[in-house]
Design an enzyme around this catalytic site. Structure first.
Site, short mmCIF file in Angstrom:
data_model
loop_
_atom_site.label_atom_id
_atom_site.label_comp_id
_atom_site.label_asym_id
_atom_site.label_seq_id
_atom_site.Cartn_x
_atom_site.Cartn_y
_atom_site.Cartn_z
N SER A 124 1.01 -1.24 0.35
CA SER A 124 0.14 0.29 0.22
C SER A 124 1.22 1.21 0.02
O SER A 124 2.14 1.24 0.53
CB SER A 124 -0.34 -0.14 1.25
OG SER A 124 -1.30 0.96 1.36
N TYR A 148 -1.82 -0.97 10.31
CA TYR A 148 -1.97 -1.38 9.88
C TYR A 148 -1.39 -1.67 8.46
O TYR A 148 -0.50 -2.46 7.89
CB TYR A 148 -3.42 -1.04 9.13
CG TYR A 148 -3.15 -1.54 7.53
CD1 TYR A 148 -3.27 -2.35 7.15
CD2 TYR A 148 -3.37 -0.37 6.49
CE1 TYR A 148 -3.70 -2.46 5.68
CE2 TYR A 148 -3.52 -0.84 5.62
CZ TYR A 148 -3.45 -1.40 4.62
OH TYR A 148 -3.83 -1.69 3.20
N LYS A 152 2.50 -3.72 6.48
CA LYS A 152 2.15 -4.00 5.01
C LYS A 152 3.94 -3.75 5.21
O LYS A 152 4.59 -4.47 4.33
CB LYS A 152 1.48 -2.83 5.06
CG LYS A 152 0.41 -2.80 4.40
CD LYS A 152 0.02 -3.93 3.35
CE LYS A 152 -1.69 -4.36 3.16
NZ LYS A 152 -1.84 -5.97 3.05
P1 NAD Z 1 -10.97 -6.68 1.44
O1 NAD Z 1 -11.41 -6.14 2.93
O2 NAD Z 1 -12.57 -6.78 0.35
O3 NAD Z 1 -10.19 -8.22 0.81
C1 NAD Z 1 -9.14 -8.85 2.00
C2 NAD Z 1 -9.83 -10.04 1.64
O4 NAD Z 1 -8.98 -10.98 2.46
C3 NAD Z 1 -11.62 -10.75 2.46
O5 NAD Z 1 -12.57 -10.85 1.39
C4 NAD Z 1 -11.66 -11.14 3.67
O6 NAD Z 1 -12.89 -12.23 4.41
C5 NAD Z 1 -10.26 -12.14 3.44
N1 NAD Z 1 -9.03 -12.58 4.32
C6 NAD Z 1 -8.77 -11.42 6.47
N2 NAD Z 1 -8.12 -12.28 6.26
C7 NAD Z 1 -8.09 -13.15 6.00
C8 NAD Z 1 -7.37 -14.87 6.98
N3 NAD Z 1 -7.15 -15.11 7.75
N4 NAD Z 1 -7.83 -15.78 5.86
C9 NAD Z 1 -8.76 -15.81 5.09
N5 NAD Z 1 -9.03 -14.59 4.43
C10 NAD Z 1 -8.84 -13.79 4.58
O7 NAD Z 1 -10.56 -5.27 1.28
P2 NAD Z 1 -8.97 -4.93 -0.31
O8 NAD Z 1 -9.67 -3.80 -0.42
O9 NAD Z 1 -10.26 -6.07 -1.52
O10 NAD Z 1 -8.05 -5.50 -0.23
C11 NAD Z 1 -7.35 -6.41 0.00
C12 NAD Z 1 -5.44 -5.96 -0.04
O11 NAD Z 1 -5.09 -4.86 -0.51
C13 NAD Z 1 -5.95 -5.62 1.56
O12 NAD Z 1 -4.39 -6.70 1.77
C14 NAD Z 1 -4.81 -4.23 1.36
O13 NAD Z 1 -4.81 -3.99 2.61
C15 NAD Z 1 -4.46 -3.94 0.56
N6 NAD Z 1 -4.62 -2.76 0.35
C16 NAD Z 1 -6.05 -2.22 0.44
C17 NAD Z 1 -6.53 -1.13 -0.48
C18 NAD Z 1 -7.82 -0.61 -0.16
O14 NAD Z 1 -7.37 0.82 -0.35
N7 NAD Z 1 -8.84 -1.33 -0.73
C19 NAD Z 1 -5.33 -0.11 -0.13
C20 NAD Z 1 -4.17 -0.59 -0.67
C21 NAD Z 1 -4.11 -1.97 -0.19
N1 UFG Z 2 -12.06 11.85 4.18
C1 UFG Z 2 -13.13 11.96 3.87
N2 UFG Z 2 -14.22 11.72 4.74
C2 UFG Z 2 -14.08 10.72 4.66
C3 UFG Z 2 -13.30 9.70 4.74
C4 UFG Z 2 -12.23 10.09 4.11
O1 UFG Z 2 -12.81 13.43 3.95
O2 UFG Z 2 -15.81 9.90 5.23
C5 UFG Z 2 -10.67 12.02 3.21
C6 UFG Z 2 -9.80 11.60 3.96
O3 UFG Z 2 -9.14 12.65 4.98
C7 UFG Z 2 -8.71 11.58 3.31
C8 UFG Z 2 -9.48 11.09 1.82
O4 UFG Z 2 -11.04 11.85 1.66
O5 UFG Z 2 -8.27 13.06 2.26
C9 UFG Z 2 -9.31 9.73 1.87
O6 UFG Z 2 -9.47 9.06 2.49
P1 UFG Z 2 -9.72 7.37 2.36
O7 UFG Z 2 -10.30 7.36 4.13
O8 UFG Z 2 -10.90 7.07 1.45
O9 UFG Z 2 -7.99 6.38 2.50
P2 UFG Z 2 -6.75 7.51 2.99
O10 UFG Z 2 -5.83 7.92 1.31
O11 UFG Z 2 -6.94 7.96 3.96
O12 UFG Z 2 -5.72 5.63 2.72
C10 UFG Z 2 -6.24 5.11 2.10
C11 UFG Z 2 -6.39 2.91 2.58
C12 UFG Z 2 -5.49 2.87 3.10
C13 UFG Z 2 -4.50 3.04 2.37
C14 UFG Z 2 -4.91 4.29 1.44
C15 UFG Z 2 -3.58 3.99 0.67
O13 UFG Z 2 -7.84 3.35 3.85
O14 UFG Z 2 -5.23 1.18 3.91
O15 UFG Z 2 -5.59 4.65 0.85
O16 UFG Z 2 -3.23 3.32 -0.26
F1 UFG Z 2 -3.45 2.59 2.70
#
Ligand code: NAD
Ligand code: UFG
Length: 336
Positions: A124, A148, A152
């Site tokens: 991330s 979190y 990572k």
């Molecule tokens: P998500 O929660 O939709 O998907 C993650 C999946 O992992 C879920 O289906 C959950 O049930 C499964 N899971 C969690 N723990 C588990 C375990 N112990 N065993 C088996 N399954 C398990 O999240 P996502 O948004 O699809 O994110 C996928 C990956 O990308 C994550 O590792 C997340 O940290 C990373 N990521 C997400 C974002 C974002 O903003 N969505 C940004 C950067 C990185």
């Molecule tokens: N924000 C608001 N109101 C809300 C939610 C968010 O104003 O209700 C703002 C935040 O302050 C930020 C922007 O919208 O400026 C984006 O916020 P998000 O929570 O959507 O995303 P972040 O960038 O804070 O974090 C996300 C994931 C992290 C990941 C990161 C980079 O939550 O896990 O993107 O990939 F690490």
């Protein structure tokens, strides 16, 4: 080629499964459904007209992982499974370290035992902390600002050590920026449990009438309109980034690191305007205090992925908002 997708029932995982099946890979999904629904996988099958194997299994249970590797000859693993809510990780750090770190160690152990040494890891942009300048390149200094993010960073370091000890591993660390949007069919999309933490699903739920207004976390950041700026990337572009990474992995590149972002930053107010245009609805909002730990702005330099993988995000903010709205409108309560 057979790909094991951990966390494949989740948001990014389900979109990646669609692209894997479309590209004629075989997909095996391992997910404990702690943050997802099996319905996403039924929809994946409907979209692609192809089947995949699903194991409701937990990475914390090594025997369950071994069953998957005994049943299938896996060529590579895409490792999405993990917990991802930043705020929850601050209040429940042990839950995050236990699930994300131990789960990954179990997976790596089994992969090692079965001599499967190709892995794509979901990292991330959070590993860059508060960057000193923008855009962010892969060689920027790394730091974690919450548990979190620390999981990572720790997993990236664990994978670096594994590669140093055994050069037969091929490891891609993909650092995602802010995934939003949904498959154009509107069949799969982001389905957070409870009140969304992230901006895009929050705005969608306001647009569909489930929530009254968006709270904007601060409007006096050093950004053009004072609200936070992020590199929002369409989840299908992100999924395709994994599809471009797999062939690279099969050339035995060792350990590689790529930013997956668009290179453009949009503010919270621009996102709200984008959703208003896509939905034809007015989205009420109010300005509230900054969220602790938030940074002002963050966007990627994604050129390394373009040069090395031939991958570039090509969907616009308008595509992201339209597709997110299409999913939300068709499924106001997600998969429930
Ligand atoms: P998500 O929660 O939709 O998907 C993650 C999946 O992992 C879920 O289906 C959950 O049930 C499964 N899971 C969690 N723990 C588990 C375990 N112990 N065993 C088996 N399954 C398990 O999240 P996502 O948004 O699809 O994110 C996928 C990956 O990308 C994550 O590792 C997340 O940290 C990373 N990521 C997400 C974002 C974002 O903003 N969505 C940004 C950067 C990185
Ligand atoms: N924000 C608001 N109101 C809300 C939610 C968010 O104003 O209700 C703002 C935040 O302050 C930020 C922007 O919208 O400026 C984006 O916020 P998000 O929570 O959507 O995303 P972040 O960038 O804070 O974090 C996300 C994931 C992290 C990941 C990161 C980079 O939550 O896990 O993107 O990939 F690490």
């Amino acid at each position: 080629m057979k790909i094991l997708v951990t966390g494949g029932a989740g948001y990014i995982g389900s979109h990646t499964c669609v692209e894997l099946l479309n590209a004629n890979y075989d997909a095996v999904v391992l997910d404990n459904l702690s943050n997802s629904s099996e319905k996403s996988l039924i929809r994946v099958k409907n979209i692609t007209g192809k089947s995949l194997e699903f194991y409701k299994a937990d990475l914390l249970n090594k025997k369950q992982i071994m069953t998957v590797f005994s049943d299938h000859k896996i060529d590579a693993v895409i490792h999405f499974a993990g917990l991802k809510a930043v705020g929850e990780s601050v209040s429940m750090p042990l839950k995050y370290f236990h699930n994300n770190i131990i789960g990954t160690l179990n997976l790596l152990d089994v992969m090692n035992d079965f001599n499967v040494k190709n892995i794509v890891f979901s990292s991330s942009a959070t590993v860059y902390g508060d960057p000193a300048s923008l855009p962010i390149t892969e060689n920027f200094p790394l730091c974690a600002t919450n548990p979190y993010g620390r999981t990572k960073l720790m997993i990236e370091e664990i994978l670096q050590d594994i590669y140093r000890s055994d050069r037969n591993w091929n490891i891609a660390l993909l650092r995602y920026f802010n995934p939003v949007g949904a498959h154009k069919s509107g069949e799969i999309g982001e389905d957070p449990f409870g009140i969304p933490n992230n901006l895009a699903p929050y705005i969608s739920q306001v647009a569909v009438g489930l929530l009254p207004r968006v709270s904007i976390f601060g409007n006096n950041y050093d950004t053009p309109d004072g609200t936070g700026v992020r590199d929002y990337i369409h989840v299908v572009d992100l999924a395709l980034g994994h599809l471009k990474t797999l062939p690279k992995l099969f050339t035995n590149p060792g350990l590689v690191v790529y930013n997956l972002g668009t290179g453009f930053g949009y503010s919270v107010l621009e996102m709200i305007k984008g959703f208003e245009a896509a939905s034809g609805k007015t989205i009420p909002y109010k300005i509230v205090d900054k969220r602790p730990g938030d940074i002002a702005a963050c966007w990627a330099d994604p050129s390394k992925a373009e040069t090395d993988l031939g991958w570039k995000a090509d969907k616009t903010l308008s595509d992201m908002c339209k597709d997110a709205w299409n999913w939300q409108k068709k499924n106001p309560k997600g998969y429930r």
